[in-house]
Structure formats: structure tokens, C-alpha cells
Design a protein around this motif. Structure first.
Motif, PDB file in Angstrom:
ATOM      1  N   GLY A 149     -50.149 -31.307   0.628  1.00  0.00           N
ATOM      2  CA  GLY A 149     -51.140 -30.250   1.019  1.00  0.00           C
ATOM      3  C   GLY A 149     -50.614 -29.203   1.361  1.00  0.00           C
ATOM      4  N   ALA A 150     -49.538 -29.100   2.150  1.00  0.00           N
ATOM      5  CA  ALA A 150     -48.946 -27.764   2.573  1.00  0.00           C
ATOM      6  C   ALA A 150     -48.292 -27.060   1.604  1.00  0.00           C
ATOM      7  N   LYS A 151     -47.543 -28.016   0.733  1.00  0.00           N
ATOM      8  CA  LYS A 151     -46.900 -27.351  -0.679  1.00  0.00           C
ATOM      9  C   LYS A 151     -47.891 -26.654  -1.477  1.00  0.00           C
ATOM     10  N   LEU A 152     -49.019 -27.329  -1.640  1.00  0.00           N
ATOM     11  CA  LEU A 152     -49.921 -26.832  -2.622  1.00  0.00           C
ATOM     12  C   LEU A 152     -50.462 -25.839  -1.860  1.00  0.00           C
ATOM     13  N   TYR A 153     -50.948 -25.477  -0.817  1.00  0.00           N
ATOM     14  CA  TYR A 153     -51.488 -24.518   0.029  1.00  0.00           C
ATOM     15  C   TYR A 153     -50.398 -23.260  -0.240  1.00  0.00           C
ATOM     16  N   PHE A 154     -49.222 -23.518   0.061  1.00  0.00           N
ATOM     17  CA  PHE A 154     -48.372 -22.263  -0.073  1.00  0.00           C
ATOM     18  C   PHE A 154     -48.089 -21.968  -1.721  1.00  0.00           C
ATOM     19  N   LYS A 155     -48.730 -22.751  -2.275  1.00  0.00           N
ATOM     20  CA  LYS A 155     -48.587 -22.276  -3.770  1.00  0.00           C
ATOM     21  C   LYS A 155     -49.474 -21.953  -4.517  1.00  0.00           C
ATOM     22  N   PHE A 156     -50.786 -22.133  -3.919  1.00  0.00           N
ATOM     23  CA  PHE A 156     -51.978 -21.638  -4.769  1.00  0.00           C
ATOM     24  C   PHE A 156     -52.961 -21.024  -3.847  1.00  0.00           C
ATOM     25  N   CYS A 157     -52.748 -20.998  -2.554  1.00  0.00           N
ATOM     26  CA  CYS A 157     -53.894 -20.289  -1.736  1.00  0.00           C
ATOM     27  C   CYS A 157     -53.357 -19.229  -0.960  1.00  0.00           C
ATOM     28  N   VAL A 158     -52.098 -19.176  -0.533  1.00  0.00           N
ATOM     29  CA  VAL A 158     -51.423 -18.514   0.538  1.00  0.00           C
ATOM     30  C   VAL A 158     -51.541 -17.024   0.086  1.00  0.00           C
ATOM     31  N   SER A 159     -51.765 -16.591  -1.244  1.00  0.00           N
ATOM     32  CA  SER A 159     -51.514 -15.390  -1.736  1.00  0.00           C
ATOM     33  C   SER A 159     -52.763 -14.528  -1.010  1.00  0.00           C
ATOM     34  N   CYS A 160     -54.057 -15.304  -1.084  1.00  0.00           N
ATOM     35  CA  CYS A 160     -55.304 -14.537  -0.471  1.00  0.00           C
ATOM     36  C   CYS A 160     -55.557 -15.092   1.003  1.00  0.00           C
ATOM     37  N   HIS A 161     -55.492 -16.513   1.167  1.00  0.00           N
ATOM     38  CA  HIS A 161     -55.707 -16.954   2.306  1.00  0.00           C
ATOM     39  C   HIS A 161     -54.662 -16.760   3.581  1.00  0.00           C
ATOM     40  N   GLY A 162     -53.466 -16.457   3.196  1.00  0.00           N
ATOM     41  CA  GLY A 162     -52.482 -16.102   4.202  1.00  0.00           C
ATOM     42  C   GLY A 162     -51.760 -17.125   4.728  1.00  0.00           C
ATOM     43  N   VAL A 163     -50.560 -16.682   5.266  1.00  0.00           N
ATOM     44  CA  VAL A 163     -49.728 -17.532   5.730  1.00  0.00           C
ATOM     45  C   VAL A 163     -50.051 -18.513   6.879  1.00  0.00           C
ATOM     46  N   LYS A 164     -51.081 -18.124   7.493  1.00  0.00           N
ATOM     47  CA  LYS A 164     -51.453 -18.689   8.860  1.00  0.00           C
ATOM     48  C   LYS A 164     -52.728 -19.320   8.282  1.00  0.00           C
ATOM     49  N   ALA A 165     -53.145 -19.216   6.979  1.00  0.00           N
ATOM     50  CA  ALA A 165     -54.485 -19.893   6.435  1.00  0.00           C
ATOM     51  C   ALA A 165     -55.754 -19.212   7.415  1.00  0.00           C
ATOM     52  N   ASP A 166     -55.302 -17.979   7.992  1.00  0.00           N
ATOM     53  CA  ASP A 166     -56.535 -17.221   8.731  1.00  0.00           C
ATOM     54  C   ASP A 166     -57.254 -16.348   7.926  1.00  0.00           C
ATOM     55  N   GLY A 167     -57.025 -16.215   6.805  1.00  0.00           N
ATOM     56  CA  GLY A 167     -57.545 -15.274   5.853  1.00  0.00           C
ATOM     57  C   GLY A 167     -57.069 -13.914   5.800  1.00  0.00           C
ATOM     58  N   VAL A 168     -55.914 -13.732   6.561  1.00  0.00           N
ATOM     59  CA  VAL A 168     -55.289 -12.456   6.707  1.00  0.00           C
ATOM     60  C   VAL A 168     -54.179 -12.483   5.897  1.00  0.00           C
ATOM     61  N   SER A 169     -54.134 -11.707   4.654  1.00  0.00           N
ATOM     62  CA  SER A 169     -53.066 -11.620   3.800  1.00  0.00           C
ATOM     63  C   SER A 169     -52.570 -10.139   3.318  1.00  0.00           C
ATOM     64  N   ARG A 170     -51.963  -9.828   2.573  1.00  0.00           N
ATOM     65  CA  ARG A 170     -51.586  -8.432   2.103  1.00  0.00           C
ATOM     66  C   ARG A 170     -52.631  -7.633   1.842  1.00  0.00           C
ATOM     67  N   PHE A 171     -53.807  -8.310   1.440  1.00  0.00           N
ATOM     68  CA  PHE A 171     -55.094  -7.773   0.957  1.00  0.00           C
ATOM     69  C   PHE A 171     -56.019  -7.506   2.170  1.00  0.00           C
ATOM     70  N   GLY A 172     -55.360  -7.911   3.507  1.00  0.00           N
ATOM     71  CA  GLY A 172     -56.223  -7.724   4.624  1.00  0.00           C
ATOM     72  C   GLY A 172     -57.004  -9.093   4.683  1.00  0.00           C
TER      73      GLY A 172
END
Ligand code: HEC
Length: 139
Positions: free
Chosen positions: A57-80
Motif C-alpha cells: 500500500g505504501a508503494k502504491l500510495y507513493f506512486k499514485f497518490c503522493v503528488s496531490c495528497h503529499g508525502v505525509k498524506a496530510d493533503g499538503v503537496s507542492r500544490f498547497g
């Protein structure tokens, strides 16, 4: 009277100092405002706590979700902070599967049902439980 060059240097220095002050103060406020300590939570996920599922799940998260939901999964990414704080996901396991499968297309959350299997989405849920903070609900 300062020459134009001196005045520019003076202004640049001021702007630099304001920026540094801003950088120093932002993480401080965030640390005070947010409790980021992870909590142990109850879960309806059949793979809750399963080390293989969490790893996948971590691998998938960091592949597909991280760009928007952020490295901490707190919803903070480079898009704010716009994509939803998944460390505080509170709608429960069933809703998680439903939202991720169908997306919220109008609000910018893509539907993942065509790209990910149910098992993969369950693995992502198992991973997200490991970064859950107070307020999260996976029942
Ligand atoms: C292109 C950016 C983007 C990507 C990539 C993305 N999301 Fe989202 N996601 C969003 C946005 C924006 C929202 C907020 C939608 C809203 O306001 O209802 C959201 C919301 C969610 C929610 C609902 C949060 C809540 O509190 O109701 C979940 C769950 C979620 N995303 C999971 C995922 C997962 C899992 C992945 C990876 C498989 C993923 N997202 C990938 C943009 C994205």
C-alpha cells in the motif's frame, strides 16, 4: 540621500529578511496547530496491520497518490493544502473504497477503479492506517 543602487540593496535585504522570518514562523505555527502523532485505531479493513499489505500500500500510495495528497498524506503537496488530509480520514473503510474507486471527479479527485484493483485500494487503506492521527476513523 542614498543612491538608487544602495536603496535597491536595502530593499533586497528587507525582502530577504521578511522571507526568512516567514519561513521560520510557518512550520512553527503548523507544529503548534496540528497534532501529528499517530494513533492506533480500530478498523474494518480485513488487511489491517498486515505487514505485506502495508508495504504494498505504501508503494502504491507513493506512486499514485503522493503528488496531490503529499508525502505525509496530510493533503499538503507542492500544490498547497487542497487534496484532503488522509491521515484524518474519518468516513470509514467502506467509504474509502467507494471514494477512491469512483473519485470525486468534479473536485479534482480522479477515479482509480480503472487503474487499481480492489485489493490494491485495500492495501493503500492498510498503509494509511499506519499514519492515522487523532480524529481518523477506519471502522
Ligand atoms: C490529481 C490529484 C489527486 C490524486 C493523484 C489523488 N487525489 Fe485523492 N483527492 C484529491 C482532491 C482534490 C480531493 C478532495 C476532493 C473533495 O474536496 O471532495 C481528494 C480526496 C480524496 C479522498 C476523500 C477525502 C475525504 O476526507 O473525504 C480520498 C479518500 C482520497 N482522495 C484518496 C486518494 C488516493 C488513495 C489516491 C491514490 C490512489 C488519491 N486520492 C490520489 C486529489 C487527488
Amino acid at each position: 540621500m542614498p543612491t538608487p543602487v544602495r536603496r535597491t540593496k536595502y530593499l533586497v535585504t528587507i525582502i530577504f529578511l521578511v522571507m526568512v522570518a516567514g519561513l521560520l514562523s510557518v512550520p512553527h505555527h503548523r507544529a503548534v496547530a496540528q497534532d501529528t502523532s499517530t494513533v492506533k485505531i480500530e478498523s474494518a479493513n480485513p488487511f489491517s496491520g498486515d505487514p505485506e499489505a502495508i508495504k504494498a500500500g505504501a508503494k502504491l500510495y507513493f506512486k499514485f497518490c503522493v503528488s496531490c495528497h503529499g508525502v505525509k498524506a496530510d493533503g499538503v503537496s507542492r500544490f498547497g493544502a487542497y487534496a484532503g488530509n488522509l491521515t484524518k480520514f474519518w468516513r470509514g473503510f467502506g467509504e474509502f473504497i467507494a471514494i477512491v474507486t469512483a473519485g470525486r471527479v468534479k473536485k479534482g479527485m480522479p477515479p482509480w477503479g480503472e487503474y487499481l484493483t480492489g485489493g490494491q485500494i485495500i492495501n493503500i487503506a492498510a498503509f494509511l492506517e499506519t499514519v492515522a492521527v487523532k480524529g481518523a476513523n477506519w471502522k
